[in-house]
Design an enzyme around this catalytic site. Structure first.
Site, PDB file in Angstrom:
ATOM      1  N   GLU A 101      29.314 134.525 -10.799  1.00  0.00           N
ATOM      2  CA  GLU A 101      27.830 134.313 -11.322  1.00  0.00           C
ATOM      3  C   GLU A 101      27.505 135.759 -11.893  1.00  0.00           C
ATOM      4  O   GLU A 101      29.110 136.151 -12.520  1.00  0.00           O
ATOM      5  CB  GLU A 101      27.237 135.227  -9.378  1.00  0.00           C
ATOM      6  CG  GLU A 101      27.894 134.639  -8.302  1.00  0.00           C
ATOM      7  CD  GLU A 101      27.524 135.739  -7.510  1.00  0.00           C
ATOM      8  OE1 GLU A 101      27.017 136.589  -7.079  1.00  0.00           O
ATOM      9  OE2 GLU A 101      28.169 135.350  -5.777  1.00  0.00           O
ATOM     10  N   TYR A 127      23.549 138.180  -3.240  1.00  0.00           N
ATOM     11  CA  TYR A 127      24.452 138.156  -4.080  1.00  0.00           C
ATOM     12  C   TYR A 127      25.696 137.961  -3.022  1.00  0.00           C
ATOM     13  O   TYR A 127      27.321 138.060  -2.819  1.00  0.00           O
ATOM     14  CB  TYR A 127      25.047 138.539  -4.950  1.00  0.00           C
ATOM     15  CG  TYR A 127      24.681 140.068  -5.499  1.00  0.00           C
ATOM     16  CD1 TYR A 127      25.736 140.525  -4.390  1.00  0.00           C
ATOM     17  CD2 TYR A 127      24.091 140.574  -6.164  1.00  0.00           C
ATOM     18  CE1 TYR A 127      25.952 142.267  -4.642  1.00  0.00           C
ATOM     19  CE2 TYR A 127      23.774 141.962  -6.432  1.00  0.00           C
ATOM     20  CZ  TYR A 127      24.926 142.854  -5.726  1.00  0.00           C
ATOM     21  OH  TYR A 127      24.867 144.208  -5.643  1.00  0.00           O
ATOM     22  N   LYS A 152      33.618 142.169 -17.652  1.00  0.00           N
ATOM     23  CA  LYS A 152      32.453 143.154 -18.347  1.00  0.00           C
ATOM     24  C   LYS A 152      32.267 142.148 -19.773  1.00  0.00           C
ATOM     25  O   LYS A 152      32.736 141.718 -20.381  1.00  0.00           O
ATOM     26  CB  LYS A 152      32.400 144.224 -18.549  1.00  0.00           C
ATOM     27  CG  LYS A 152      32.461 145.082 -17.579  1.00  0.00           C
ATOM     28  CD  LYS A 152      30.822 145.279 -16.648  1.00  0.00           C
ATOM     29  CE  LYS A 152      30.416 146.303 -17.239  1.00  0.00           C
ATOM     30  NZ  LYS A 152      30.488 147.788 -16.184  1.00  0.00           N
ATOM     31  N   CYS A 173       7.012 168.315 -45.452  1.00  0.00           N
ATOM     32  CA  CYS A 173       6.436 167.177 -45.052  1.00  0.00           C
ATOM     33  C   CYS A 173       7.456 166.445 -46.709  1.00  0.00           C
ATOM     34  O   CYS A 173       7.634 167.139 -47.067  1.00  0.00           O
ATOM     35  CB  CYS A 173       5.375 166.678 -45.682  1.00  0.00           C
ATOM     36  SG  CYS A 173       5.606 165.358 -45.448  1.00  0.00           S
ATOM     37  N   CYS A 208       5.287 164.717 -49.305  1.00  0.00           N
ATOM     38  CA  CYS A 208       4.506 165.166 -49.567  1.00  0.00           C
ATOM     39  C   CYS A 208       4.673 166.810 -50.224  1.00  0.00           C
ATOM     40  O   CYS A 208       4.378 167.471 -50.380  1.00  0.00           O
ATOM     41  CB  CYS A 208       2.781 165.024 -49.187  1.00  0.00           C
ATOM     42  SG  CYS A 208       2.272 165.778 -47.922  1.00  0.00           S
ATOM     43  N   CYS A 259       3.519 166.419 -40.490  1.00  0.00           N
ATOM     44  CA  CYS A 259       2.798 167.221 -41.525  1.00  0.00           C
ATOM     45  C   CYS A 259       1.699 166.798 -41.515  1.00  0.00           C
ATOM     46  O   CYS A 259       0.527 166.262 -41.070  1.00  0.00           O
ATOM     47  CB  CYS A 259       3.284 165.379 -42.570  1.00  0.00           C
ATOM     48  SG  CYS A 259       2.237 166.401 -43.904  1.00  0.00           S
ATOM     49  N   CYS A 273      -1.687 163.044 -47.311  1.00  0.00           N
ATOM     50  CA  CYS A 273       0.179 162.419 -47.215  1.00  0.00           C
ATOM     51  C   CYS A 273       0.540 161.749 -47.446  1.00  0.00           C
ATOM     52  O   CYS A 273      -0.477 160.828 -46.741  1.00  0.00           O
ATOM     53  CB  CYS A 273       0.846 163.266 -45.894  1.00  0.00           C
ATOM     54  SG  CYS A 273       2.501 162.776 -46.245  1.00  0.00           S
TER      55      CYS A 273
HETATM   56  S1  IVH Z   1      29.286 141.722  -6.026  1.00  0.00           S
HETATM   57  C1  IVH Z   1      32.232 143.882  -3.103  1.00  0.00           C
HETATM   58  N1  IVH Z   1      27.722 140.281  -7.201  1.00  0.00           N
HETATM   59  O1  IVH Z   1      27.774 144.936  -9.380  1.00  0.00           O
HETATM   60  C2  IVH Z   1      31.746 143.459  -4.041  1.00  0.00           C
HETATM   61  N2  IVH Z   1      27.435 142.876  -7.528  1.00  0.00           N
HETATM   62  O2  IVH Z   1      29.779 147.066 -10.220  1.00  0.00           O
HETATM   63  C3  IVH Z   1      31.051 144.167  -4.791  1.00  0.00           C
HETATM   64  N3  IVH Z   1      25.843 143.739  -9.182  1.00  0.00           N
HETATM   65  O3  IVH Z   1      27.113 147.535  -6.799  1.00  0.00           O
HETATM   66  C4  IVH Z   1      29.374 143.322  -4.852  1.00  0.00           C
HETATM   67  N4  IVH Z   1      25.477 141.475 -10.020  1.00  0.00           N
HETATM   68  O4  IVH Z   1      25.414 147.096  -7.766  1.00  0.00           O
HETATM   69  C5  IVH Z   1      28.102 141.369  -6.948  1.00  0.00           C
HETATM   70  N5  IVH Z   1      26.822 138.976  -8.771  1.00  0.00           N
HETATM   71  C6  IVH Z   1      26.386 139.820  -7.994  1.00  0.00           C
HETATM   72  C7  IVH Z   1      26.219 140.936  -9.042  1.00  0.00           C
HETATM   73  C8  IVH Z   1      26.580 142.446  -8.259  1.00  0.00           C
HETATM   74  C9  IVH Z   1      25.437 143.161 -10.418  1.00  0.00           C
HETATM   75  C10 IVH Z   1      26.294 145.003  -9.010  1.00  0.00           C
HETATM   76  C11 IVH Z   1      25.899 145.271  -7.721  1.00  0.00           C
HETATM   77  C12 IVH Z   1      28.033 146.252  -7.637  1.00  0.00           C
HETATM   78  C13 IVH Z   1      28.228 146.728  -9.055  1.00  0.00           C
HETATM   79  C14 IVH Z   1      29.593 146.976  -9.010  1.00  0.00           C
END
Ligand code: IVH
Length: 680
Positions: free
Chosen positions: A116, A229, A317, A411, A414, A429, A434
């Site tokens: 996701e 989620y 990330k 300034c 100017c 200024c 200016c």
């Molecule tokens: S799952 C144990 N799913 O990311 C599972 N978290 O860095 C924890 N977050 O605290 C959460 N999108 O606030 C999950 N699709 C997603 C998410 C998600 C954003 C955030 C959430 C969590 C943080 C961790």
């Protein structure tokens, strides 16, 4: 409790269900079935009936707004800890994660995972009991968060009741992320800039700041969304895994994350991550990664958790758009209001496909806070993927030759003196002549949001100014084709085009004109608000601060600035000259504010008995909110406001079946109608 005819009860129940469904169509599916006016009509009918019969269902949409501000947030313990996630920064780490899982499970087979987008917002938990939203809390430290129920209820995408074509559990904790879309974030920041309020650094802070408000009406005024989620404690329902849970969410009118996929094996997971990264820049919200979860809950259970993170999930990330470079120089640029803004000149560096060679440093407080010096090596980030910012100095790289950039006392353009007002971060200024300021002012005047003169951009303004052809707004309308033809950059056709564009710009609207003339603190939004409330330009001449202050959303800063602009005779002279040069200003925005937003529109009120304010005062108030105040009860009366020791009007109202309310009810009615976010 009043005796309610069963037909009315049914109507209230149906309206509640219908409006909740339309909310879902509008906010979750983004596919409304009815027009806004129809929605408003249903809503008004429901709130009228609820007021009249004092019959309000726990999931009534009218209960989303109108709660009183709190003194502080109560604490709520999460039944099950809200965990965070381990991060992976490379595909290698993702493969390691899979290996670890298979080792722990003694698994030969490939594992099924869901992937996701990772939403960048504020994590919350929603507790539903018997299908009704009972509590909402922030993640806090993972074990205990803050009770933000009132605020969360104002978010239209969040169901107040679980309406499912599937199973409705006795109790369930649903977790998700509250976030703000990027366009909404930009709009909010522009509005804050217009009002002179501090800006939010990113959509995450904006979402968190909007939820953690003691006054729910502030949360209601911001457009927030939810992506659900995860599930915590659940009674009366079981799910096979994440995929099953997400499907249940969708069937139960919850907004689930966009593009959840379920795949077999880690290589497919990596493909899915790549897909998300590819569309990342086109998504309406900010995402900083992808979340990978072992799909099956029984496997999740077996894998268990470490102290803070589960072993069955991981966040991949995405690379931030960052780079490292050296600051070659720091200089000051002068804006149209004379504010001197320091900016850094870099050794050019490529970040996310774009070469960055300079960036604003905002002001001297910022330079001081980040301890930035000329010669420093810094981390630069392209926030929102466009504007570069200096994130931090890498102090380890200092050689000792770095130099401070002091606040200038002259300034940089100017050479005039500069001023710095008490409590203000801005250095200005002081000269009205200016060259930098004058050119910026004219450039702003001609810009798209202003007089919209095509062909009068920065370069041409500079050229015309340097030749002495334009020194102020009026001069723009005195330009002749012969003047332009003498200049190096113009030929017959381009000169004629510019003259035509200038001629065309003479017909403008008040909103655009107010923006164009560059009143301090008046951006496009504030200009539009002014135009909605003042019919003609002349109505603003010598306007008093208070006359602007009563316009909703107009702060003290804008009011004073507008008032002092229109009390300056020289400014008024400029406006007159512009008119004499043929400028005409129409105002299609005027009245739009009233047509839509007045809360008591179409309603007639009568007062009886003693109320907390004088009758005259309350009547004027009712009229100012769009209602009509009458002195006698008739069939056309909508509400009788009943105070202490009511007179015969009460009997008459009762005999006609007219709703009676208290003075406080009236205030509440105005409040809730004003705050209903769809009206804005
Ligand atoms: S799952 C144990 N799913 O990311 C599972 N978290 O860095 C924890 N977050 O605290 C959460 N999108 O606030 C999950 N699709 C997603 C998410 C998600 C954003 C955030 C959430 C969590 C943080 C961790």
């Amino acid at each position: 409790m009043k005796d309610i005819p069963s037909s009315i009860k049914k109507e209230i129940e149906k309206l509640t269900d219908d409006i909740n469904y339309h909310n879902y169509r509008y906010y979750v599916l983004d596919a409304p079935l009815i027009a806004d006016e129809e929605y408003d009509r249903l809503f008004r009918r429901l709130s009228d009936l609820e007021g009249k019969y004092e019959y309000v269902l726990p999931d009534s949409p009218t209960r989303r707004v109108g709660a009183a501000p709190l003194d502080k947030f109560e604490k709520i313990k999460h039944s099950e800890a809200m965990l965070s996630l381990d991060n992976a920064f490379s595909y290698e780490e993702v493969r390691e994660f899979d290996k670890r899982i298979r080792r722990l499970l003694d698994n030969e087979r490939e594992i099924e995972y869901t992937v996701e987008p990772k939403y960048d917002g504020l994590a919350i938990e929603l507790t539903y009991r018997d299908g009704i939203l009972y509590k909402a809390s922030t993640r806090g430290d993972g074990y205990e968060g803050e009770d933000v129920t009132q605020n969360i209820k104002t978010i239209n995408a969040i169901p107040l009741r679980i309406e499912s074509s599937d199973r409705v559990p006795d109790e369930i904790d649903i977790r998700g992320e509250i976030y703000m879309n990027l366009d909404e974030f930009d709009k909010l920041n522009r509005l804050r800039e217009d009002k002179g309020e501090p800006l939010f650094a990113n959509p995450r802070n904006a979402a968190a700041g909007s939820v953690r408000q003691l006054d729910p009406s502030i949360t209601a005024s911001r457009r927030l969304f939810l992506a659900a989620y995860g599930v915590g404690v659940a009674r009366g329902i079981t799910f096979k895994g994440q995929w099953d849970f997400i499907n249940w969410l969708k069937k139960s009118r919850f907004p689930a994350p966009l593009a959840v996929s379920r795949v077999n094996g880690i290589e497919k997971v990596i493909e899915e991550i790549k897909k998300i990264e590819e569309v990342r820049k086109d998504l309406p919200f900010e995402t900083d990664g992808a979340v990978i979860k072992v799909d099956e809950f029984s496997l999740q259970q077996r894998l268990g958790t470490k102290t803070r993170e589960p072993r069955w999930a991981m966040a991949f990330k995405f690379k931030a758009h960052q780079g490292t470079t050296r600051i070659k120089d720091i200089r000051g640029s002068v804006g149209r209001t004379g504010v001197i803004t320091p900016f850094a000149v870099f050794e050019p560096v490529r970040i996310g496909g774009v070469t960055v060679s300079r960036s604003t440093l905002h002001n001297w407080d910022e330079i001081k806070r980040k301890e930035i010096k000329i010669g420093d090596t810094v981390v630069v980030e392209r926030a929102g993927d466009v504007i570069p910012h200096v994130i931090m100095v890498i102090k380890e790289k200092r050689t000792g030759h770095e130099k401070d950039f002091p606040i200038p006392d002259k300034c940089p353009v100017c050479g005039s003196d500069v001023s710095r007002e008490e409590g203000e971060v801005a250095v200005r200024c002081v000269s009205l002549y200016c060259p930098a300021q004058v050119q910026e002012k004219i450039g702003h005047f001609a810009s798209r949001g202003g007089m919209d003169i095509e062909g009068l951009g920065e370069k041409n303004v500079e050229l015309l100014y340097s030749r002495g052809l334009i020194n102020n707004f009026e001069d723009v309308y005195r330009l002749k084709i012969e003047d332009l033809l003498k200049l190096p950059r113009f030929a017959e056709k381009s000169a004629q085009n510019l003259i035509d564009a200038i001629e065309k710009s003479k017909k403008t609207t008040l909103a655009k004109f107010l923006f164009a003339i560059g009143i301090i603190h008046v951006g496009e939004y504030a200009a539009k608000l002014l135009a909605k409330n003042f019919e003609r330009l002349d109505d603003l001449y010598h306007v008093k601060r208070e006359q602007i202050g009563w316009i909703k959303q107009m702060g003290e800063k804008i009011s004073s600035s507008v008032s002092s602009f229109f009390s300056d005779e020289k400014n008024l002279g400029t406006l007159k000259t512009l008119k004499s040069l043929g400028l005409t200003v129409t105002n299609p925005d005027y009245g739009a504010a009233f047509k839509k937003h007045l809360p008591l529109e179409g309603l007639t009120f009568v007062i009886t008995g003693t109320i907390p304010k004088s009758r005259k005062e309350v009547e004027t108030f009712i009229e100012s909110e769009g209602g009509h105040a009458s002195s006698s009860v008739s069939r056309s009366t909508d509400y009788l406001i009943v105070g202490n020791d009511p007179g015969t009007k009460l009997e008459k109202a009762r005999s006609l079946g007219i709703a009676t309310i208290s003075y406080t009810d009236l205030l509440k009615m105005i409040d809730s109608r004003t705050r209903h976010p769809r009206l804005f």
